[in-house]
Design a protein around this motif. Structure first.
Motif, short mmCIF file in Angstrom:
data_model
loop_
_atom_site.label_atom_id
_atom_site.label_comp_id
_atom_site.label_asym_id
_atom_site.label_seq_id
_atom_site.Cartn_x
_atom_site.Cartn_y
_atom_site.Cartn_z
N GLU A 1 0.87 -1.17 0.00
CA GLU A 1 0.00 0.00 0.00
C GLU A 1 0.91 1.22 0.00
O GLU A 1 1.88 1.26 0.75
N GLN A 2 0.59 2.18 -0.83
CA GLN A 2 1.34 3.42 -0.85
C GLN A 2 0.50 4.51 -0.22
O GLN A 2 -0.71 4.56 -0.41
N ASP A 3 1.17 5.38 0.54
CA ASP A 3 0.44 6.52 1.09
C ASP A 3 0.73 7.75 0.22
O ASP A 3 1.53 7.69 -0.71
N GLY A 4 0.11 8.84 0.49
CA GLY A 4 0.26 10.05 -0.33
C GLY A 4 1.56 10.80 -0.09
O GLY A 4 1.84 11.78 -0.78
N ASN A 5 2.36 10.36 0.85
CA ASN A 5 3.60 11.07 1.19
C ASN A 5 4.84 10.33 0.72
O ASN A 5 5.94 10.60 1.20
N GLY A 6 4.70 9.39 -0.18
CA GLY A 6 5.85 8.65 -0.69
C GLY A 6 6.23 7.44 0.15
O GLY A 6 7.21 6.77 -0.13
N GLY A 7 5.45 7.15 1.18
CA GLY A 7 5.72 5.99 2.02
C GLY A 7 5.03 4.76 1.47
O GLY A 7 4.16 4.83 0.58
N MET A 8 5.41 3.61 1.99
CA MET A 8 4.83 2.36 1.51
C MET A 8 4.85 1.33 2.64
O MET A 8 5.75 1.31 3.46
N MET B 1 7.05 -0.95 7.20
CA MET B 1 6.63 0.34 6.67
C MET B 1 7.87 1.11 6.22
O MET B 1 8.85 1.20 6.96
N PHE B 2 7.80 1.65 5.03
CA PHE B 2 8.87 2.50 4.52
C PHE B 2 8.37 3.94 4.54
O PHE B 2 7.25 4.23 4.13
N THR B 3 9.23 4.84 4.97
CA THR B 3 8.91 6.26 4.99
C THR B 3 9.81 6.95 3.99
O THR B 3 11.01 6.68 3.94
N ALA B 4 9.23 7.85 3.22
CA ALA B 4 10.02 8.59 2.24
C ALA B 4 11.03 9.48 2.96
O ALA B 4 10.74 10.07 4.00
N LEU B 5 12.22 9.53 2.41
CA LEU B 5 13.27 10.38 2.95
C LEU B 5 12.87 11.84 2.74
O LEU B 5 12.52 12.25 1.64
N GLN B 6 12.92 12.60 3.81
CA GLN B 6 12.57 14.01 3.73
C GLN B 6 13.84 14.83 3.52
O GLN B 6 14.82 14.64 4.24
N PRO B 7 13.83 15.76 2.55
CA PRO B 7 15.02 16.59 2.33
C PRO B 7 15.33 17.40 3.58
O PRO B 7 14.44 17.82 4.31
N SER B 8 16.60 17.59 3.81
CA SER B 8 17.05 18.32 5.00
C SER B 8 18.15 19.28 4.61
O SER B 8 18.97 18.99 3.73
N ALA B 9 18.23 20.40 5.29
CA ALA B 9 19.28 21.38 5.05
C ALA B 9 20.63 20.79 5.47
O ALA B 9 21.68 21.21 4.98
N GLU B 10 20.62 19.79 6.35
CA GLU B 10 21.86 19.20 6.86
C GLU B 10 22.44 18.15 5.91
O GLU B 10 23.57 17.76 6.05
#
Length: 126
Positions: free
Chosen positions: A36-43, A112-121
């Motif tokens: 199942e995929q969610d709307g935030n790029g997770g699965m 559950m996989f969570t999409a990597l969120q871009p970070s300034a670091e």
């Protein structure tokens, strides 16, 4: 109780071999997975009740057998290292599994996989 003794526990003889044999083709053909995929790029990727329920119902008699449960706990305790003292707390959980399995209609085992969120670091997504 040794592993040899554990394998001779009376619960072993009441395991539903016919149900287990139905699962054998999965060893060569693969285990059916759902996603199942969610709307935030997770699965979510998981094994569903079509596989898990027959397996749980087939091995349920093992957890009704006191000798098997005690042997399993001994084996876990021997391998648990520093956490061996916590293994004894599993006995009521293992003993309640038959009732839990009987009352289970839906079960999933997965990740559950969570999409990597871009970070300034990090420059990973730049």
């Amino acid at each position: 109780m040794s592993v040899t003794t554990l394998s001779r526990a009376s619960g072993i003889s009441s395991v539903d071999i016919k149900e287990l044999l139905k699962l054998i083709p999965m060893l060569s053909e693969g285990i059916p997975l759902y996603y199942e995929q969610d709307g935030n790029g997770g699965m979510k990727v998981y094994v569903g009740e079509d596989v898990l329920l027959p397996l749980l119902k087939a091995v349920k008699p093992l957890f009704e057998d006191e000798e098997f449960v005690n042997g399993l706990l001994e084996m876990l305790e021997a391998q648990a290292g520093d956490m061996a003292s916590l293994v004894k707390a599993l006995k009521p959980v293992l003993k309640s599994l038959p009732k839990v399995i009987d009352g289970t209609t839906e079960v999933k085992f997965g990740i559950m996989f969570t999409a990597l969120q871009p970070s300034a670091e990090t420059n990973i997504l730049k």
